[in-house]
Scaffold this motif. Sequence first.
Motif, PDB file in Angstrom:
ATOM      1  N   MET A 223      -6.420  11.042  36.897  1.00  0.00           N
ATOM      2  CA  MET A 223      -5.670  10.940  35.711  1.00  0.00           C
ATOM      3  C   MET A 223      -6.535  10.418  34.578  1.00  0.00           C
ATOM      4  SD  MET A 223      -2.221   9.206  35.684  1.00  0.00           S
ATOM      5  CE  MET A 223      -0.914   9.718  35.681  1.00  0.00           C
ATOM      6  N   THR A 224      -6.321  10.910  33.399  1.00  0.00           N
ATOM      7  CA  THR A 224      -7.110  10.552  32.251  1.00  0.00           C
ATOM      8  C   THR A 224      -6.404   9.436  31.481  1.00  0.00           C
ATOM      9  OG1 THR A 224      -7.680  12.862  32.098  1.00  0.00           O
ATOM     10  CG2 THR A 224      -8.256  11.502  30.257  1.00  0.00           C
ATOM     11  N   ASP A 225      -7.253   8.494  31.050  1.00  0.00           N
ATOM     12  CA  ASP A 225      -6.707   7.381  30.269  1.00  0.00           C
ATOM     13  C   ASP A 225      -6.612   7.808  28.807  1.00  0.00           C
ATOM     14  OD1 ASP A 225      -5.892   4.939  29.339  1.00  0.00           O
ATOM     15  OD2 ASP A 225      -7.888   4.033  29.484  1.00  0.00           O
ATOM     16  N   LEU A 226      -5.426   7.859  28.247  1.00  0.00           N
ATOM     17  CA  LEU A 226      -5.195   8.290  26.857  1.00  0.00           C
ATOM     18  C   LEU A 226      -4.997   7.112  25.898  1.00  0.00           C
ATOM     19  CD1 LEU A 226      -2.814  11.283  27.492  1.00  0.00           C
ATOM     20  CD2 LEU A 226      -5.240  11.340  27.003  1.00  0.00           C
ATOM     21  N   SER A 227      -5.218   5.956  26.340  1.00  0.00           N
ATOM     22  CA  SER A 227      -5.041   4.795  25.457  1.00  0.00           C
ATOM     23  C   SER A 227      -6.203   4.737  24.464  1.00  0.00           C
ATOM     24  CB  SER A 227      -4.947   3.511  26.270  1.00  0.00           C
ATOM     25  OG  SER A 227      -6.123   3.346  27.016  1.00  0.00           O
ATOM     26  N   PRO A 228      -5.966   4.258  23.228  1.00  0.00           N
ATOM     27  CA  PRO A 228      -7.015   4.211  22.215  1.00  0.00           C
ATOM     28  C   PRO A 228      -8.149   3.294  22.633  1.00  0.00           C
ATOM     29  CG  PRO A 228      -4.965   3.234  21.378  1.00  0.00           C
ATOM     30  CD  PRO A 228      -4.704   3.725  22.746  1.00  0.00           C
ATOM     31  N   ARG A 229      -9.341   3.664  22.307  1.00  0.00           N
ATOM     32  CA  ARG A 229     -10.501   2.867  22.682  1.00  0.00           C
ATOM     33  C   ARG A 229     -10.670   1.666  21.758  1.00  0.00           C
ATOM     34  NH1 ARG A 229     -14.818   7.130  24.938  1.00  0.00           N
ATOM     35  NH2 ARG A 229     -13.271   8.372  25.947  1.00  0.00           N
ATOM     36  N   HIS A 230     -10.185   1.819  20.541  1.00  0.00           N
ATOM     37  CA  HIS A 230     -10.253   0.710  19.594  1.00  0.00           C
ATOM     38  C   HIS A 230      -8.837   0.208  19.375  1.00  0.00           C
ATOM     39  CE1 HIS A 230     -14.353   1.928  18.748  1.00  0.00           C
ATOM     40  NE2 HIS A 230     -13.922   3.153  18.505  1.00  0.00           N
ATOM     41  N   PRO A 231      -8.733  -1.057  19.169  1.00  0.00           N
ATOM     42  CA  PRO A 231      -7.375  -1.549  18.945  1.00  0.00           C
ATOM     43  C   PRO A 231      -6.860  -1.034  17.594  1.00  0.00           C
ATOM     44  CG  PRO A 231      -8.988  -3.321  18.749  1.00  0.00           C
ATOM     45  CD  PRO A 231      -9.717  -2.108  19.212  1.00  0.00           C
ATOM     46  N   LEU A 232      -5.620  -0.663  17.540  1.00  0.00           N
ATOM     47  CA  LEU A 232      -4.998  -0.204  16.294  1.00  0.00           C
ATOM     48  C   LEU A 232      -4.812  -1.395  15.376  1.00  0.00           C
ATOM     49  CD1 LEU A 232      -2.264   2.204  17.712  1.00  0.00           C
ATOM     50  CD2 LEU A 232      -4.357   2.815  16.542  1.00  0.00           C
ATOM     51  N   PRO A 233      -5.089  -1.166  14.073  1.00  0.00           N
ATOM     52  CA  PRO A 233      -4.881  -2.276  13.152  1.00  0.00           C
ATOM     53  C   PRO A 233      -3.403  -2.629  13.098  1.00  0.00           C
ATOM     54  CG  PRO A 233      -5.404  -0.275  11.917  1.00  0.00           C
ATOM     55  CD  PRO A 233      -5.518   0.047  13.373  1.00  0.00           C
ATOM     56  N   ALA A 234      -3.166  -3.875  12.986  1.00  0.00           N
ATOM     57  CA  ALA A 234      -1.782  -4.317  12.910  1.00  0.00           C
ATOM     58  C   ALA A 234      -1.267  -4.019  11.502  1.00  0.00           C
ATOM     59  CB  ALA A 234      -1.706  -5.806  13.206  1.00  0.00           C
ATOM     60  N   GLU A 235       0.010  -3.766  11.417  1.00  0.00           N
ATOM     61  CA  GLU A 235       0.588  -3.526  10.096  1.00  0.00           C
ATOM     62  C   GLU A 235       0.483  -4.804   9.285  1.00  0.00           C
ATOM     63  OE1 GLU A 235       4.293  -1.618   9.613  1.00  0.00           O
ATOM     64  OE2 GLU A 235       3.988  -0.331  11.333  1.00  0.00           O
ATOM     65  N   PRO A 236       0.095  -4.660   7.997  1.00  0.00           N
ATOM     66  CA  PRO A 236      -0.038  -5.871   7.192  1.00  0.00           C
ATOM     67  C   PRO A 236       1.314  -6.536   7.013  1.00  0.00           C
ATOM     68  CG  PRO A 236      -0.292  -3.903   5.805  1.00  0.00           C
ATOM     69  CD  PRO A 236      -0.172  -3.450   7.233  1.00  0.00           C
ATOM     70  N   ASP A 237       1.286  -7.818   7.052  1.00  0.00           N
ATOM     71  CA  ASP A 237       2.548  -8.516   6.844  1.00  0.00           C
ATOM     72  C   ASP A 237       2.828  -8.599   5.350  1.00  0.00           C
ATOM     73  OD1 ASP A 237       0.673 -10.288   6.045  1.00  0.00           O
ATOM     74  OD2 ASP A 237       1.339 -11.945   7.301  1.00  0.00           O
ATOM     75  N   ARG A 238       3.947  -9.080   4.979  1.00  0.00           N
ATOM     76  CA  ARG A 238       4.360  -9.112   3.579  1.00  0.00           C
ATOM     77  C   ARG A 238       3.413  -9.963   2.726  1.00  0.00           C
ATOM     78  NH1 ARG A 238       9.101  -6.876   2.155  1.00  0.00           N
ATOM     79  NH2 ARG A 238      10.475  -6.277   3.828  1.00  0.00           N
ATOM     80  N   ALA A 239       2.927 -11.034   3.214  1.00  0.00           N
ATOM     81  CA  ALA A 239       2.025 -11.892   2.438  1.00  0.00           C
ATOM     82  C   ALA A 239       0.735 -11.154   2.120  1.00  0.00           C
ATOM     83  CB  ALA A 239       1.737 -13.177   3.205  1.00  0.00           C
ATOM     84  N   GLU A 240       0.212 -10.449   3.098  1.00  0.00           N
ATOM     85  CA  GLU A 240      -1.015  -9.692   2.885  1.00  0.00           C
ATOM     86  C   GLU A 240      -0.778  -8.539   1.906  1.00  0.00           C
ATOM     87  OE1 GLU A 240      -4.162  -7.277   5.601  1.00  0.00           O
ATOM     88  OE2 GLU A 240      -3.146  -8.972   6.553  1.00  0.00           O
ATOM     89  N   ALA A 241       0.375  -7.899   1.969  1.00  0.00           N
ATOM     90  CA  ALA A 241       0.721  -6.812   1.059  1.00  0.00           C
ATOM     91  C   ALA A 241       0.821  -7.337  -0.374  1.00  0.00           C
ATOM     92  CB  ALA A 241       2.029  -6.153   1.478  1.00  0.00           C
ATOM     93  N   ARG A 242       1.408  -8.514  -0.542  1.00  0.00           N
ATOM     94  CA  ARG A 242       1.501  -9.114  -1.873  1.00  0.00           C
ATOM     95  C   ARG A 242       0.106  -9.453  -2.414  1.00  0.00           C
ATOM     96  NH1 ARG A 242       5.025 -13.563  -0.561  1.00  0.00           N
ATOM     97  NH2 ARG A 242       6.257 -12.391   0.894  1.00  0.00           N
ATOM     98  N   GLN A 243      -0.755  -9.914  -1.527  1.00  0.00           N
ATOM     99  CA  GLN A 243      -2.120 -10.227  -1.935  1.00  0.00           C
ATOM    100  C   GLN A 243      -2.849  -8.974  -2.423  1.00  0.00           C
ATOM    101  OE1 GLN A 243      -4.257 -12.023   1.298  1.00  0.00           O
ATOM    102  NE2 GLN A 243      -4.517 -13.951   0.187  1.00  0.00           N
TER     103      GLN A 243
END
Length: 187
Positions: free
Chosen positions: A1-21
Amino acid sequence: MTDLSPRHPLPAEPDRAEARQMLGRRRKAMIGAFVVLLVIAGGAATVAGLRNATLFFRNADEAIAERVELGDHRFRLQGRVVPASVAVDGGVTTFEVVHNCASVSVRHSVDPPDLFESPWIPVVLEGRWVAGDVVTVAGRDTHFFSSDNMLVKHTNEYVAANENRLPDPNEPPEGFLDDCPFEVPRL
């Protein structure tokens, strides 16, 4: 079976504070760009104003004496219009201006203002010297003044003696040409 999981971690969605920044940084960048644009526009307006203010102003006699130094640079020429010299041909108004017994032949390429019709009216012209054989009331000359802007000076001159009649348009202002070695043609 082939592993289909991403090799790099996906960036987390920016939280509201970071979006405001991020939004705040964008606003600051836009305001900064606007300020720079205003400074550039102000500088351009200042340069244009200074360029106009640095046009040399010469009376007719000074302009003739400094013709070599002035070369083909734009400057302002001042003198009184000799009424008998005014002619219009194909949208070009030709005339002579006199100051301190020096006469300059003028070719003005734009319609003159209404007050130009007044006899012996003082004018300030913007333009430059152009080589060309011309004859003025003072004699032959090797240059004429090519003008594209005219300011007519309003005069408060009037005759106290004989106040019931208008001054003769053939006659220059009193004492104006008294010391000149030439005669001015009459209308």
